[in-house]
Design a protein around this motif. Structure first.
Motif, PDB file in Angstrom:
ATOM      1  N   CYS A 176      31.053  31.523  47.313  1.00  0.00           N
ATOM      2  CA  CYS A 176      32.307  31.521  46.565  1.00  0.00           C
ATOM      3  C   CYS A 176      33.144  30.315  47.000  1.00  0.00           C
ATOM      4  CB  CYS A 176      33.072  32.817  46.841  1.00  0.00           C
ATOM      5  SG  CYS A 176      34.707  32.857  46.065  1.00  0.00           S
TER       6      CYS A 176
ATOM      7  N   HIS B 111      36.191  30.059  47.138  1.00  0.00           N
ATOM      8  CA  HIS B 111      37.389  30.513  47.841  1.00  0.00           C
ATOM      9  C   HIS B 111      37.073  31.251  49.138  1.00  0.00           C
ATOM     10  CE1 HIS B 111      39.434  29.487  44.149  1.00  0.00           C
ATOM     11  NE2 HIS B 111      38.598  30.249  43.502  1.00  0.00           N
ATOM     12  N   CYS B 112      35.972  32.010  49.163  1.00  0.00           N
ATOM     13  CA  CYS B 112      35.683  32.906  50.287  1.00  0.00           C
ATOM     14  C   CYS B 112      34.496  32.465  51.137  1.00  0.00           C
ATOM     15  CB  CYS B 112      35.402  34.314  49.769  1.00  0.00           C
ATOM     16  SG  CYS B 112      36.656  34.954  48.660  1.00  0.00           S
TER      17      CYS B 112
ATOM     18  N   HIS C 173      33.993  37.833  41.500  1.00  0.00           N
ATOM     19  CA  HIS C 173      33.958  38.215  42.909  1.00  0.00           C
ATOM     20  C   HIS C 173      34.827  39.443  43.112  1.00  0.00           C
ATOM     21  CE1 HIS C 173      33.784  36.747  47.347  1.00  0.00           C
ATOM     22  NE2 HIS C 173      33.163  37.893  47.137  1.00  0.00           N
TER      23      HIS C 173
ATOM     24  N   CYS D 100      37.795  37.570  46.399  1.00  0.00           N
ATOM     25  CA  CYS D 100      39.033  36.991  45.889  1.00  0.00           C
ATOM     26  C   CYS D 100      39.407  37.490  44.490  1.00  0.00           C
ATOM     27  CB  CYS D 100      38.910  35.470  45.881  1.00  0.00           C
ATOM     28  SG  CYS D 100      37.537  34.865  44.876  1.00  0.00           S
TER      29      CYS D 100
HETATM   30 ZN   LIG Z   1      35.729  34.825  46.407  1.00  0.00          ZN
END
Ligand SMILES: [Zn+2]
Length: 104
Positions: free
Chosen positions: A7, A9-10, A56, A60
């Motif tokens: 991901c 973001h993660c 996700h 997130c």
């Molecule tokens: Zn994420």
């Protein structure tokens, strides 16, 4: 079979954290029921690398676009769907092999 999706973001997370929302295809135009039903319920189901929607859900809670090989589950690239660098459906069509491994 489990695999990992990175991901944006993660970071790397198991695919079980994500919801698969299907392949990216050209937008349906017109408001008639038949083309919309076709888009929602009938995927091409190719055996190749394709661009797909993922959500996700246990991270997130953002939409992602991923280029995944459906034969091996290898994820080649991932983008946040709201980023300007995310590919469009039309751009992906040129990279899809037309012959080997596709279903009629
Ligand atoms: Zn994420």
């Amino acid at each position: 079979m489990s695999f990992t999706i990175v991901c944006p973001h993660c970071g790397p997370r198991p695919a079980t954290e994500y919801g698969f929302l299907g392949e990216v295809s050209a937008a349906v135009t017109g408001a008639t029921l038949d083309p919309l039903s076709e888009e929602l319920y009938f995927n091409d189901n190719i055996a190749a690398v394709q661009l797909e929607w993922w959500f996700h859900r246990y991270g997130c809670e953002r939409w992602l676009l991923a280029r995944r090989d459906t034969r091996t589950n290898e994820v080649h690239e991932v983008w946040a769907a709201d980023e300007s660098e995310a590919p469009a459906a039309e751009a992906d069509a040129s990279e899809t092999p037309a012959a080997e491994g596709t279903t009629p």
